[in-house]
Design an enzyme around this catalytic site. Structure first.
Site, short mmCIF file in Angstrom:
data_model
loop_
_atom_site.label_atom_id
_atom_site.label_comp_id
_atom_site.label_asym_id
_atom_site.label_seq_id
_atom_site.Cartn_x
_atom_site.Cartn_y
_atom_site.Cartn_z
CG HIS A 14 -9.46 -1.07 -5.24
ND1 HIS A 14 -9.96 -1.40 -4.01
CD2 HIS A 14 -10.47 -1.19 -6.12
CE1 HIS A 14 -11.24 -1.72 -4.15
NE2 HIS A 14 -11.58 -1.58 -5.41
CG LEU A 15 -4.35 2.82 -1.84
CD1 LEU A 15 -4.09 2.65 -0.36
CD2 LEU A 15 -3.83 4.15 -2.34
CB SER A 16 -2.77 -3.03 -4.17
OG SER A 16 -4.02 -3.64 -3.88
CE1 TYR A 48 -3.76 -2.36 0.20
CE2 TYR A 48 -2.61 -3.32 2.06
CZ TYR A 48 -3.60 -3.38 1.12
OH TYR A 48 -4.44 -4.46 1.07
CG HIS A 58 -12.93 -8.12 -2.27
ND1 HIS A 58 -12.57 -7.71 -3.55
CD2 HIS A 58 -11.99 -7.59 -1.44
CE1 HIS A 58 -11.46 -7.00 -3.48
NE2 HIS A 58 -11.09 -6.91 -2.22
CG ASP A 65 -28.35 -3.27 -2.20
OD1 ASP A 65 -28.06 -3.51 -3.40
OD2 ASP A 65 -28.84 -4.13 -1.44
CG ASN A 101 -9.76 2.18 -1.32
OD1 ASN A 101 -10.20 1.04 -1.25
ND2 ASN A 101 -8.47 2.45 -1.30
NE ARG A 103 -6.30 -9.10 -1.02
CZ ARG A 103 -6.66 -8.60 0.16
NH1 ARG A 103 -7.57 -7.64 0.21
NH2 ARG A 103 -6.12 -9.05 1.27
#
EC number: 4.2.1.10
Length: 156
Positions: A110-112, A32, A90, A97, A84, A121
């Protein structure tokens, strides 16, 4: 092909950070990075201010708190969300909703690069409803999302 226009100019953007992002800078820096959540929020605030965009941010480790914040965004006139969802990406039908319920366009960040990680993931409950998904760019992915919002949907 032209982007589908969004009716409301993006004068107000909400950035939502999911679980464990409060640990950025110390949690698994090899994945990260060393940038803290405070650093990310400061960079976003600076970019938003320069673009004439009002920016709010919120982090929670609790799914219900994130749902509550999404629901509140509608009455606040938030025009766009950068989210994020972290691990909730997941697992959370509730976040999906809530986002559908307020009908505020959003970009998932997402950072990665989640597609280079464990198979669980690779699936997102939010991605198919998002304007876009940015992953693998580290903290700069948040800036890319904000830049897109400003360039495509207007600043202040």
């Amino acid at each position: 092909m032209a982007d589908k226009p969004i009716a409301k100019a993006a004068h107000s953007v909400l950035v939502l950070h999911g679980p464990n992002l409060n640990l950025l800078g110390t949690r698994e820096p090899e994945i990260y990075g060393a940038t803290t959540l405070a650093d990310i929020n400061a960079a976003l605030a600076e970019r938003a201010s320069a673009s004439g965009v009002s920016l709010a941010h919120f982090q929670s480790n609790h799914e219900g708190a994130l749902v509550d914040r999404i629901q509140a965004a509608k009455s606040e006139g938030i025009a766009f969300i950068i989210i994020n969802p972290a691990a909730y990406t997941h697992t959370s039908v509730a976040l999906r909703d809530a986002l559908a319920g307020v009908a505020i366009p959003y970009i998932e960040v997402h950072l990665s690069n989640v597609h280079r990680r464990e198979p669980f993931r690779h699936h997102s409950y939010l991605a198919d409803q998002a304007v876009g998904v940015i992953c693998g760019l580290g903290w700069r992915g948040y800036l890319a999302a904000l830049d897109y919002i400003v360039s495509q949907h207007g600043g202040g």
